[in-house]
Design an enzyme around this catalytic site. Structure first.
Site, PDB file in Angstrom:
ATOM      1  CG  HIS A  20      -7.851  11.338   9.183  1.00 18.28           C
ATOM      2  ND1 HIS A  20      -8.392  10.978  10.380  1.00 18.28           N
ATOM      3  CD2 HIS A  20      -6.639  10.740   9.112  1.00 18.28           C
ATOM      4  CE1 HIS A  20      -7.544  10.182  11.022  1.00 18.28           C
ATOM      5  NE2 HIS A  20      -6.473  10.021  10.264  1.00 18.28           N
ATOM      6  CG  ASP A  28       2.469  -1.841 -12.280  1.00 17.02           C
ATOM      7  OD1 ASP A  28       1.310  -1.712 -12.735  1.00 17.02           O
ATOM      8  OD2 ASP A  28       2.870  -2.901 -11.782  1.00 17.02           O
ATOM      9  CG  HIS A 106      -1.531  -8.328  -7.592  1.00  9.01           C
ATOM     10  ND1 HIS A 106      -1.108  -7.020  -7.486  1.00  9.01           N
ATOM     11  CD2 HIS A 106      -1.893  -8.501  -8.886  1.00  9.01           C
ATOM     12  CE1 HIS A 106      -1.204  -6.423  -8.663  1.00  9.01           C
ATOM     13  NE2 HIS A 106      -1.677  -7.304  -9.533  1.00  9.01           N
ATOM     14  CE1 TYR A 128       1.642  -9.246  -8.430  1.00  9.54           C
ATOM     15  CE2 TYR A 128       3.879  -9.912  -8.981  1.00  9.54           C
ATOM     16  CZ  TYR A 128       2.525 -10.174  -8.946  1.00  9.54           C
ATOM     17  OH  TYR A 128       2.049 -11.361  -9.435  1.00  9.54           O
ATOM     18  CB  ALA A 129       6.253  -1.133  -8.971  1.00 13.16           C
ATOM     19  CG  ASN A 130       0.844  -1.778  -8.490  1.00 12.75           C
ATOM     20  OD1 ASN A 130       0.856  -0.985  -9.414  1.00 12.75           O
ATOM     21  ND2 ASN A 130       0.925  -3.092  -8.679  1.00 12.75           N
TER      22      ASN A 130
END
Length: 139
Positions: A20, A28, A106, A128-130
């Protein structure tokens, strides 16, 4: 042979050993990965596998409760950002839980990956595809 959607042994082991609030990053192809954090590198070539395909499969095997993204993701790559939000909405409906969503700069996002149990690198080339997923519980 494993019957569920997730076939990658490293990710299956990871999700089976998470506790948990543990954090896992899916990123990316360009995000820097801290040396001490486990790297699960899925990238084969540009866009393969995609960020969203990887997220969707990951969500079939891991319960999450929190999501962290860079603020820049929504403005620089709005289509991919919106697709991620849609995938999260579908997952919320499927599991009957609501996820907290937090946005950070970022730079703060990159620093936060330092706390991840693992970083799963995709072939995605969308800026920024994270995402960082915080592990939840199924009960």
């Amino acid at each position: 042979m494993k019957k569920s959607t997730l076939l990658n042994a490293d990710i299956a082991y990871l999700t089976g050993t998470l506790g948990h609030t543990d954090e896992v990053t899916i990123c990316d192809a360009g995000l820097p990965i801290p040396e001490h954090v486990q790297r699960i590198d899925l990238a084969l070539t540009r866009r393969v596998p995609s960020f969203l395909d990887t997220v969707r499969v990951y969500l079939t095997d891991s319960q999450i409760e929190g999501v962290i993204m860079a603020e820049e993701f929504a403005t620089v790559s709005p289509e991919c950002h919106q697709a991620l939000l849609e995938a999260l909405k579908q997952e919320e409906q499927r599991c009957g839980k609501t996820f907290s969503i937090q946005y950070v700069s970022h730079e703060a996002f990159k620093q936060r990956t330092d706390n991840s149990r693992a970083v799963i690198r995709t072939g995605e080339c969308t800026p920024y595809a994270n995402v960082i997923f915080q592990t939840g519980v199924v009960f």
